[in-house]
Every structure is written in structure tokens, then in C-alpha cells.
Design a protein around this motif. Structure first.
Motif, mmCIF file in Angstrom:
data_model
loop_
_atom_site.group_PDB
_atom_site.id
_atom_site.type_symbol
_atom_site.label_atom_id
_atom_site.label_comp_id
_atom_site.label_asym_id
_atom_site.label_seq_id
_atom_site.Cartn_x
_atom_site.Cartn_y
_atom_site.Cartn_z
ATOM 1 N N PRO A 85 -44.067 29.281 19.768
ATOM 2 C CA PRO A 85 -43.422 30.487 20.274
ATOM 3 C C PRO A 85 -41.920 30.278 20.496
ATOM 4 O O PRO A 85 -41.477 29.150 20.669
ATOM 5 C CB PRO A 85 -44.135 30.737 21.606
ATOM 6 N N ASP A 86 -41.172 31.365 20.496
ATOM 7 C CA ASP A 86 -39.718 31.301 20.610
ATOM 8 C C ASP A 86 -39.328 31.157 22.082
ATOM 9 O O ASP A 86 -38.900 32.113 22.726
ATOM 10 C CB ASP A 86 -39.101 32.557 20.005
ATOM 11 N N GLU A 87 -39.483 29.958 22.600
ATOM 12 C CA GLU A 87 -39.217 29.677 24.003
ATOM 13 C C GLU A 87 -38.310 28.459 24.123
ATOM 14 O O GLU A 87 -38.214 27.641 23.205
ATOM 15 C CB GLU A 87 -40.538 29.427 24.744
ATOM 16 N N VAL A 88 -37.676 28.326 25.275
ATOM 17 C CA VAL A 88 -36.768 27.206 25.499
ATOM 18 C C VAL A 88 -37.503 25.876 25.414
ATOM 19 O O VAL A 88 -37.026 24.922 24.781
ATOM 20 C CB VAL A 88 -36.054 27.348 26.858
ATOM 21 N N ASP A 89 -38.667 25.777 26.043
ATOM 22 C CA ASP A 89 -39.419 24.517 26.025
ATOM 23 C C ASP A 89 -39.777 24.104 24.603
ATOM 24 O O ASP A 89 -39.660 22.919 24.238
ATOM 25 C CB ASP A 89 -40.695 24.641 26.859
ATOM 26 N N GLU A 90 -40.207 25.078 23.804
ATOM 27 C CA GLU A 90 -40.567 24.755 22.425
ATOM 28 C C GLU A 90 -39.340 24.416 21.596
ATOM 29 O O GLU A 90 -39.407 23.614 20.657
ATOM 30 C CB GLU A 90 -41.341 25.911 21.793
ATOM 31 N N THR A 91 -38.201 25.014 21.921
ATOM 32 C CA THR A 91 -36.959 24.659 21.234
ATOM 33 C C THR A 91 -36.623 23.194 21.473
ATOM 34 O O THR A 91 -36.252 22.463 20.543
ATOM 35 C CB THR A 91 -35.799 25.531 21.743
ATOM 36 N N MET A 92 -36.756 22.748 22.714
ATOM 37 C CA MET A 92 -36.448 21.356 23.035
ATOM 38 C C MET A 92 -37.407 20.411 22.322
ATOM 39 O O MET A 92 -36.988 19.360 21.807
ATOM 40 C CB MET A 92 -36.490 21.157 24.548
ATOM 41 N N ARG A 93 -38.670 20.771 22.279
ATOM 42 C CA ARG A 93 -39.646 19.909 21.603
ATOM 43 C C ARG A 93 -39.359 19.840 20.099
ATOM 44 O O ARG A 93 -39.433 18.765 19.491
ATOM 45 C CB ARG A 93 -41.067 20.420 21.849
ATOM 46 N N LEU A 94 -39.053 20.994 19.501
ATOM 47 C CA LEU A 94 -38.760 21.029 18.072
ATOM 48 C C LEU A 94 -37.475 20.264 17.767
ATOM 49 O O LEU A 94 -37.392 19.538 16.765
ATOM 50 C CB LEU A 94 -38.643 22.480 17.599
ATOM 51 N N THR A 95 -36.479 20.407 18.628
ATOM 52 C CA THR A 95 -35.232 19.655 18.462
ATOM 53 C C THR A 95 -35.506 18.159 18.473
ATOM 54 O O THR A 95 -34.990 17.405 17.636
ATOM 55 C CB THR A 95 -34.242 20.008 19.586
ATOM 56 N N ASP A 96 -36.324 17.720 19.415
ATOM 57 C CA ASP A 96 -36.637 16.291 19.524
ATOM 58 C C ASP A 96 -37.336 15.772 18.265
ATOM 59 O O ASP A 96 -37.030 14.681 17.770
ATOM 60 C CB ASP A 96 -37.532 16.038 20.740
ATOM 61 N N ILE A 97 -38.255 16.571 17.730
ATOM 62 C CA ILE A 97 -38.999 16.140 16.545
ATOM 63 C C ILE A 97 -38.065 15.994 15.349
ATOM 64 O O ILE A 97 -38.097 14.995 14.617
ATOM 65 C CB ILE A 97 -40.129 17.136 16.219
ATOM 66 N N ILE A 98 -37.210 16.992 15.153
ATOM 67 C CA ILE A 98 -36.299 16.950 14.000
ATOM 68 C C ILE A 98 -35.288 15.826 14.153
ATOM 69 O O ILE A 98 -34.979 15.109 13.188
ATOM 70 C CB ILE A 98 -35.600 18.314 13.826
ATOM 71 N N ARG A 99 -34.756 15.644 15.368
ATOM 72 C CA ARG A 99 -33.812 14.554 15.591
ATOM 73 C C ARG A 99 -34.488 13.195 15.377
ATOM 74 O O ARG A 99 -33.884 12.270 14.823
ATOM 75 C CB ARG A 99 -33.238 14.637 17.003
ATOM 76 N N GLU A 100 -35.731 13.067 15.814
ATOM 77 C CA GLU A 100 -36.442 11.811 15.645
ATOM 78 C C GLU A 100 -36.631 11.485 14.167
ATOM 79 O O GLU A 100 -36.540 10.318 13.757
ATOM 80 C CB GLU A 100 -37.802 11.883 16.342
#
Length: 241
Positions: free
Chosen positions: A84-99
Motif C-alpha cells: 500500500p502507498d504508505e510511509v512505512d511501506e515506502t521506508m521498507r521498499l527503500t531499504d530493499i532497493i538500497r540493499e
């Protein structure tokens, strides 16, 4: 230089050689390309009914689509669309892509607080509201700004995100002529508040528009007088190559 570094160099209008850094608002043909549905076309309305391990599998798959798209088309930036388009999910997705990719790509997400142009069923209602009850719209606009800036503060503290994209159509709104000034003035205040707030938090701001921006060009410039290179317009004519 990494694609991310080249993208930032372009935003700051510093000299570059070679291919112009670029990205796309959305590459929808991911089913044809990779056999996967584009994340923005998926429905996760039962997200909270999933077990966490299942949600994580979806996050990994969403990240994979964005990364593979950037690699396939040599993009410099990834416009993330968390679901979903939420702040928490944005942070998780950011972490995955950065990793997975490190600092290879410039990462951004939606971050707008202006009113989008309503659909045909609500156009007249919205237009009359601008004319008949402007104060309620101003109050609602301020609430949207406050929420957008609070979300941005959370994302800034988390780290990993480079920029925020302002998306609702702002080029031309077919409202009653007597209400145009009110509508434009409200939008300008919103752009100024969010754009300035985002910059103070260290984010780049990319403004996306549809159609001709000439009637509102002065508003765009006035909204961001101190850092025009961080307020980039992308007309609809460049959506598809």
C-alpha cells in the motif's frame, strides 16, 4: 559516476557528458517485459490479513520490478510506488532497493499535497466549491500540507530517499473563470509550503505537470525562488518515447 550521481548533477545544472540522465513516471508493460504485473496495477486491499512473511515476499517482488525496469531501460532514477502507498511501506521498499543496488539509483516517491483535478462526475461540484466556499478548501489544503510535511519528516529521518515528486495535474483546470484566482493562489501557497519544507529536509523536488504550464509559470517560479533547479517540470508530451 553512478546513475544517481549523474541524475543529481543534472538536477543541479552542472556539466555532464554522454547520455542525459532520465527516468519514467511508469513503465506499465512489465507483464510483457518480465511476466509481472506493474505494482501500481495490483490490489492489496487485504494487506493486513496477510502474514508478515507473505507481505515481505510482495515487497521483494515489487522492488524487483522497479530494479529490473531501471536496469532494462538504463534509468538513472526509480520512482517507487509502494503498495500500500504508505510511509512505512515506502521506508521498507527503500531499504530493499538500497540493499540490492546501493547508491546506484536516485530514489523518489510521490509527495504532493495539492488537489488533483476531479473526474467528470465531480468537476462541477469542485468548481463551484472554489467559488462558493473557498475557506473550506483552504483549510483542507492546509491539512494536506501538514500531513505531507510530517510524512516527509519521517522519511528524512529514516534516510535512503532522495526526492519527492509532485504529481497532480496543475497546468490548466477548467473551473469557473471567477474562481481561477482563488484556485491558483491556493495551489501556489501549497507548492511553496511543501516545496520549501521538502528542501529544508534535504529532498529534491520534481514537479510533474500535464499540458501547457505557461499560464502558471510565474506561480511555479515564485513557489521556489531560491532553488529553481530542484523544481523540474515534466510535460505530458514526454510520457512515452
Amino acid at each position: 559516476m553512478t546513475p544517481r550521481a549523474r541524475f543529481i548533477t543534472a538536477l543541479e545544472r552542472r556539466p555532464l557528458t554522454g547520455r542525459v540522465p532520465h527516468f519514467e513516471l511508469g513503465v506499465y508493460l512489465t507483464m510483457e517485459l518480465f511476466g509481472k504485473v506493474y505494482p501500481n496495477h495490483r490490489s492489496y486491499h487485504q494487506w493486513l490479513q496477510m502474514e508478515e512473511k507473505e507481505r515481505q515476499l510482495h515487497r521483494l517482488d515489487i522492488a524487483d520490478v522497479f530494479i529490473r525496469t531501471a536496469e532494462r531501460f538504463d534509468h538513472s532514477a526509480i520512482l517507487m510506488r509502494p503498495k500500500p502507498d504508505e510511509v512505512d511501506e515506502t521506508m521498507r521498499l527503500t531499504d530493499i532497493i538500497r540493499e540490492r543496488t546501493g547508491d546506484t539509483y536516485f530514489l523518489m516517491r510521490h509527495g504532493d499535497a495539492t488537489f488533483a483535478i476531479p473526474d467528470g462526475a465531480h468537476m462541477a461540484e469542485f468548481s463551484y466549491r472554489i467559488y462558493d466556499d473557498p475557506q473550506s478548501l483552504k483549510d483542507e489544503a492546509q491539512r494536506l500540507v501538514d500531513r505531507a510535511l510530517e510524512d516527509a519528516r519521517v522519511l528524512a529521518r529514516h534516510g535512503g530517499l532522495d526526492g519527492l515528486r509532485s504529481v497532480p495535474t496543475t497546468a490548466s483546470t477548467p473551473v469557473r473563470s471567477s474562481a481561477r484566482t482563488t484556485s491558483a493562489s491556493s495551489s501556489r501557497r501549497t507548492w511553496k509550503a511543501t516545496g520549501g519544507g521538502y528542501r529544508e529536509l534535504g529532498f529534491y523536488v520534481i514537479k510533474h505537470t500535464d499540458g501547457s504550464i505557461m499560464p502558471i509559470l510565474d506561480y511555479l517560479l515564485d513557489a521556489n525562488p531560491h532553488a529553481p533547479y530542484r523544481w523540474i517540470t515534466k510535460p505530458a508530451s514526454t510520457w512515452r518515447r
